[in-house]
Scaffold this motif. Structure first.
Motif, PDB file in Angstrom:
ATOM      1  N   GLN A 154       0.851  -1.196   0.000  1.00  0.00           N
ATOM      2  CA  GLN A 154       0.000   0.000   0.000  1.00  0.00           C
ATOM      3  C   GLN A 154       0.889   1.250   0.000  1.00  0.00           C
ATOM      4  O   GLN A 154       0.636   2.210  -0.719  1.00  0.00           O
ATOM      5  N   LYS A 155       1.963   1.189   0.809  1.00  0.00           N
ATOM      6  CA  LYS A 155       2.875   2.329   0.945  1.00  0.00           C
ATOM      7  C   LYS A 155       3.522   2.705  -0.390  1.00  0.00           C
ATOM      8  O   LYS A 155       3.680   3.885  -0.692  1.00  0.00           O
ATOM      9  N   VAL A 156       3.892   1.700  -1.194  1.00  0.00           N
ATOM     10  CA  VAL A 156       4.530   2.042  -2.470  1.00  0.00           C
ATOM     11  C   VAL A 156       3.504   2.349  -3.566  1.00  0.00           C
ATOM     12  O   VAL A 156       3.861   2.561  -4.719  1.00  0.00           O
ATOM     13  N   GLY A 157       2.224   2.380  -3.197  1.00  0.00           N
ATOM     14  CA  GLY A 157       1.200   2.850  -4.127  1.00  0.00           C
ATOM     15  C   GLY A 157       0.749   1.830  -5.166  1.00  0.00           C
ATOM     16  O   GLY A 157       0.114   2.176  -6.154  1.00  0.00           O
ATOM     17  N   LEU A 158       1.053   0.543  -4.907  1.00  0.00           N
ATOM     18  CA  LEU A 158       0.700  -0.466  -5.912  1.00  0.00           C
ATOM     19  C   LEU A 158      -0.770  -0.873  -5.886  1.00  0.00           C
ATOM     20  O   LEU A 158      -1.266  -1.494  -6.805  1.00  0.00           O
ATOM     21  N   ILE A 159      -1.425  -0.539  -4.779  1.00  0.00           N
ATOM     22  CA  ILE A 159      -2.785  -1.048  -4.592  1.00  0.00           C
ATOM     23  C   ILE A 159      -3.837  -0.132  -5.226  1.00  0.00           C
ATOM     24  O   ILE A 159      -4.917  -0.576  -5.607  1.00  0.00           O
ATOM     25  N   ASP A 160      -3.489   1.162  -5.318  1.00  0.00           N
ATOM     26  CA  ASP A 160      -4.506   2.151  -5.702  1.00  0.00           C
ATOM     27  C   ASP A 160      -5.200   1.814  -7.027  1.00  0.00           C
ATOM     28  O   ASP A 160      -6.440   1.801  -7.092  1.00  0.00           O
ATOM     29  N   ALA A 161      -4.397   1.529  -8.067  1.00  0.00           N
ATOM     30  CA  ALA A 161      -5.010   1.323  -9.394  1.00  0.00           C
ATOM     31  C   ALA A 161      -5.918   0.084  -9.412  1.00  0.00           C
ATOM     32  O   ALA A 161      -7.079   0.175  -9.854  1.00  0.00           O
ATOM     33  N   PRO A 162      -5.459  -1.091  -8.931  1.00  0.00           N
ATOM     34  CA  PRO A 162      -6.374  -2.248  -8.931  1.00  0.00           C
ATOM     35  C   PRO A 162      -7.608  -2.012  -8.053  1.00  0.00           C
ATOM     36  O   PRO A 162      -8.723  -2.408  -8.423  1.00  0.00           O
ATOM     37  N   PHE A 163      -7.409  -1.343  -6.921  1.00  0.00           N
ATOM     38  CA  PHE A 163      -8.531  -1.080  -6.014  1.00  0.00           C
ATOM     39  C   PHE A 163      -9.569  -0.180  -6.705  1.00  0.00           C
ATOM     40  O   PHE A 163     -10.774  -0.468  -6.698  1.00  0.00           O
ATOM     41  N   ASP A 164      -9.087   0.887  -7.355  1.00  0.00           N
ATOM     42  CA  ASP A 164     -10.007   1.789  -8.059  1.00  0.00           C
ATOM     43  C   ASP A 164     -10.712   1.055  -9.191  1.00  0.00           C
ATOM     44  O   ASP A 164     -11.911   1.249  -9.429  1.00  0.00           O
TER      45      ASP A 164
ATOM     46  N   LEU B  49     -13.406  -4.398  -0.002  1.00  0.00           N
ATOM     47  CA  LEU B  49     -12.768  -4.073   1.279  1.00  0.00           C
ATOM     48  C   LEU B  49     -11.270  -4.245   1.100  1.00  0.00           C
ATOM     49  O   LEU B  49     -10.797  -5.334   0.744  1.00  0.00           O
ATOM     50  N   LEU B  50     -10.534  -3.164   1.342  1.00  0.00           N
ATOM     51  CA  LEU B  50      -9.070  -3.245   1.227  1.00  0.00           C
ATOM     52  C   LEU B  50      -8.500  -3.704   2.566  1.00  0.00           C
ATOM     53  O   LEU B  50      -8.715  -3.062   3.594  1.00  0.00           O
ATOM     54  N   TRP B  51      -7.811  -4.834   2.555  1.00  0.00           N
ATOM     55  CA  TRP B  51      -7.280  -5.430   3.785  1.00  0.00           C
ATOM     56  C   TRP B  51      -5.761  -5.428   3.695  1.00  0.00           C
ATOM     57  O   TRP B  51      -5.184  -6.186   2.915  1.00  0.00           O
ATOM     58  N   THR B  52      -5.113  -4.560   4.474  1.00  0.00           N
ATOM     59  CA  THR B  52      -3.656  -4.387   4.304  1.00  0.00           C
ATOM     60  C   THR B  52      -2.885  -4.860   5.535  1.00  0.00           C
ATOM     61  O   THR B  52      -1.812  -4.371   5.829  1.00  0.00           O
ATOM     62  N   ARG B  53      -3.469  -5.838   6.269  1.00  0.00           N
ATOM     63  CA  ARG B  53      -2.835  -6.191   7.550  1.00  0.00           C
ATOM     64  C   ARG B  53      -2.036  -7.491   7.524  1.00  0.00           C
ATOM     65  O   ARG B  53      -1.810  -8.082   8.569  1.00  0.00           O
ATOM     66  N   VAL B  54      -1.627  -7.930   6.337  1.00  0.00           N
ATOM     67  CA  VAL B  54      -0.856  -9.176   6.274  1.00  0.00           C
ATOM     68  C   VAL B  54       0.566  -8.933   6.788  1.00  0.00           C
ATOM     69  O   VAL B  54       1.229  -7.990   6.370  1.00  0.00           O
TER      70      VAL B  54
END
Ligand SMILES: NC(=O)c1ccc[n+]([C@@H]2O[C@H](COP(=O)([O-])OP(=O)(O)OC[C@H]3O[C@@H](n4cnc5c(N)ncnc54)[C@H](O)[C@@H]3O)[C@@H](O)[C@H]2O)c1
Ligand SMILES: [Fe+2]
Length: 384
Positions: free
Chosen positions: A43-53, A63-68
């Motif tokens: 999430q920090k390196v911004g890889l999630i934004d595009a697939p999530f959007d 639901l974005l789950w970033t706790r792994v």
């Protein structure tokens, strides 16, 4: 040799920017509410934004789950199961390295059928159905997107596996764009992990088969010729794609022809010292290859002939030795620590490490040469 069963993920999609199609794929699988399971680093390196959007735009409630946590402990899995259940997810997406994908697998399984995680460690103990599952790797390493395995760190710091055909996802989506910015050290560690999958699948004592052999050889060719570019300061799209395809093919190979002593000796380093999985493999790889030299000579020679054209006509002894030298040089030039001391291990830990490695019988039985406590301890001592 001729009797074997081969299983893999039924659908593989390789496409640069393919993660933007996740929404359409969820719809195809009849899903409306997705949980996207990943880790905070991504999430920090911004890889999630595009697939999530893209998921949201396609009308999939997500639901974005970033706790792994890396080398996921049981708590990471159970926490995510609760998250998915509370959200009423009807599809699970794992997006990340092996840690995120392994978590996603077990969430799909535990949400689909009421069973306890501690009851399903081992082979074939899990029950279905599971929820639909899509896996999107962001490292070229574990091959988890095409394996029936999920590795969990237990409260006693052991790494245990749930192995079940139910864990093959519905879709593996390989989007090399997600790996373009993978830091060099993670590229190197995960890349060596994938090469070890290919080598150990090729030399495994049980379940070695023609399909796994073909996949392992091609995987090793792709990765040995592309890893240097992939760890350079300006990796090309072509080398990222080759590494991602190679790691997937190695995953397909070892899913059906299991890994052995390198992994067994690597696990205690991950469990007790939190050494990343690929790095632990790299630390013990060369000494295990040397330990296996006589027992696996012919197979190492075949691998040498596949990845080193100059050895094409060399006899087994020469080719085998060249293969070990070649892997030694490769590990030496990779950007990570080469000794156990540098990752926090001291002399007084060696007995404990060897004791724990010997517990990984599930993998040790596949090794071409029988591993003993004394030999395992020697290997750790040599790389201390
Ligand atoms: N299921 C299997 O078949 C299988 C096989 C081998 C290993 N494993 C397990 O997989 C886990 C290791 O997975 P891994 O080696 O992929 O590492 P990982 O998932 O633990 O990730 C390592 C780090 O890399 C970062 N990262 C991942 N992709 C990135 C990207 N594209 N850009 C920037 N940073 C990125 C993550 O944020 C994390 O900090 C271990 O738990 C291991 O036991 C599973
Ligand atoms: Fe591995």
């Amino acid at each position: 040799m001729f009797d074997f069963t081969f299983e893999t993920t039924p659908r593989v999609i390789c496409e640069f920017d393919g993660a933007l199609k996740l929404g359409a794929l969820c719809s195809e699988l009849g899903a409306k509410r997705a949980i996207l399971i990943t880790d905070p680093g991504l999430q920090k390196v911004g890889l999630i934004d595009a697939p999530f959007d893209a998921l949201k735009q396609a009308g999939i409630e997500t639901l974005l789950w970033t706790r792994v946590e890396a080398d996921p402990p049981e708590s990471t899995i159970l926490d995510a199961v609760k998250g998915a259940t509370d959200f009423n997810a009807d599809i699970i997406i794992g997006l990340g390295g092996g840690s995120s994908m392994d978590t996603a697998k077990l969430v799909a399984l535990l949400c689909g059928h009421d069973q306890k995680l501690s009851d399903i460690y081992g082979i074939g103990l899990a029950k279905g159905p599971r929820l639909p599952l899509i896996q999107v790797p962001t490292t070229a390493g574990t091959g988890s997107e095409v394996t029936p395995i999920s590795i969990v760190t237990t409260p006693t710091q052991e790494k245990k596996g749930v192995v079940s055909s139910l864990l093959y996802p519905d879709i593996a989506l390989l989007d090399a764009k997600l790996t373009m910015g993978l830091p060099a050290s993670i590229t190197a560690m995960t890349g060596i992990d994938a090469m070890v999958h290919a080598i150990e699948a090729y030399t495994t004592k049980y379940k070695k088969n023609a399909l796994s052999d073909g996949l392992a050889i091609r995987a090793l060719q792709l990765m040995t010729t592309n890893i240097d570019d992939a760890v350079s300061t300006t990796p090309s799209q072509a080398s990222r794609e080759a590494m991602l395809q190679g790691s997937m093919m190695a995953g397909m190979a070892f899913a059906n022809a299991p890994v052995a002593a390198v992994h067994a000796l690597a696990y205690p380093l991950g469990g007790h010292f939190h050494v990343p999985h690929g790095h632990s493999n790299a630390l013990v790889l060369i000494e295990v290859l040397k330990f296996n030299r006589d027992a696996a000579r012919n197979q190492y020679a075949e691998l040498a002939r596949a990845v080193l054209p100059a050895e094409r006509f060399a006899d087994d002894k020469v080719a085998c030795d060249r293969f070990i030298d070649f892997m030694t040089d490769m590990v030496q030039r990779m950007p990570f620590a080469k000794t156990l001391r540098e990752v926090g291990v001291s002399e007084s830990d060696l007995d404990m490490l060897a004791t724990d490695a010997m517990k990984v019988e599930r993998l040790l039985i596949n090794n071409p040469r029988e591993m003993t406590f004394a030999a395992a301890r020697d290997i750790y001592a040599t790389v201390l």
